[in-house]
Design an enzyme around this catalytic site. Sequence first.
Site, short mmCIF file in Angstrom:
data_model
loop_
_atom_site.label_atom_id
_atom_site.label_comp_id
_atom_site.label_asym_id
_atom_site.label_seq_id
_atom_site.Cartn_x
_atom_site.Cartn_y
_atom_site.Cartn_z
CE1 TYR A 162 0.80 0.51 4.49
CE2 TYR A 162 0.00 -1.76 4.38
CZ TYR A 162 0.66 -0.74 5.07
OH TYR A 162 1.18 -0.99 6.31
NE ARG A 174 7.28 8.69 7.03
CZ ARG A 174 6.83 7.43 7.09
NH1 ARG A 174 7.68 6.44 7.33
NH2 ARG A 174 5.56 7.15 6.94
#
Length: 407
Positions: free
Chosen positions: A219, A366
């Site tokens: 995913y 991130r």
Amino acid sequence: MAVTLDQARAMDEADPLRAYRERFALPEGIIYLDGNSLGALPRSTPDHIGALISREWGDSLIGGWNKHGWIDAPQRVGARIAALIGAKPNEVLVADSTSVNLFKLLVAAAKLSDRKTILSESGNFHTDLHIAAGVADLLGLALDIAPRAEVEQRIGRDTNLLLLTHVHYKTAEKFDMAAVTARAKAAGTTTIWDLSHSVGAVPLDLGGAGAELAVGCGYKYLNGGPGAPAFLYVAEALQERIGNPLQGWMGHAEPFAFSDDYRPAQGISRFLAGTPPVLGIAALEGGLDTFEGVTMERLWRKSVQLFEVFYECMPRHCPELACITPRAEEQRGSHISFRHPHAYELCQALIEQGVIGDFRAPDVLRFGLTPLYLGFEDVVLAVDRLAEILRGERWREPQFAVRLKVT
């Protein structure tokens, strides 16, 4: 020198991968920098899934297992992933979740030796350590967790298994797979690699690296959708030597013989357990379609360029954030991370401004660099919006401190 907006637009115009962006249904006005956590929706996926539901399931009913090849989907889609990771088509299988596959391989491989220790890295993705701890308890083994710099030196006479994540989920630091695997083999240790932040992002050559076992998810960069099935890799030479501890009927040599005794299937198919999730595998296959016509080497070239633009822009516009990702391309994967004491609030303020990255506790912001659909203008605009949030201290607004379940 930081790239300007005009320069970034020129780079996008010259980008040979620019047309691949049209393969994805990206929301208008959103800069998506979280494809390393959940890939974007391929435009073809809704029609693909819709056709499977209405025409295959709807018209063929149970006959779809034979007529439409549902029963062979784990091996067929696994072979497509094999092409992205430098494996043979018969060495990769789509099944279950990353955690379940990791359990299967840890238990199976541990039985190859009477050694008593599983070695891993402190700060590894926590599900890997949790699964390894459970396996250690189950089999009466010890789990040794070492700092990254000490992992290789810690491989010893009692090390049964070495469990490592190829690209670190937080910092993007990358192990030299071939060198580490060779060192472990020389010490009589079997290595299991987690490729979740590598597959579809960085060039891989599991065969050339001598890799024995690996798992990965579907995913993230593979764009298989939320909770997409995972995959596992077992080198051909090991397949008949180890067995699946989850002896479900689909891993049986003759699942429709309905025999009481268990006889494992030959090859990679023995690592199936329950009934394959056909809809989930179909969505994953749609995600793999987005890679058609492009090599991993070409994707990596663009990833390197995206990283450099991001890396160069940040000190000039957002000096408060410290980059924790190695700059050297041979040492990292395809995301870039920064440390800030209020990283969570910054992440939420960015999302409110249409820039989606993610936060990793305790203090890391991130950003995923997904070359199939991310542009250079996206990167420059994202840094500009982050700089505006920092200048105006918008992240201090109380709504941005509310912790959501998923970060």
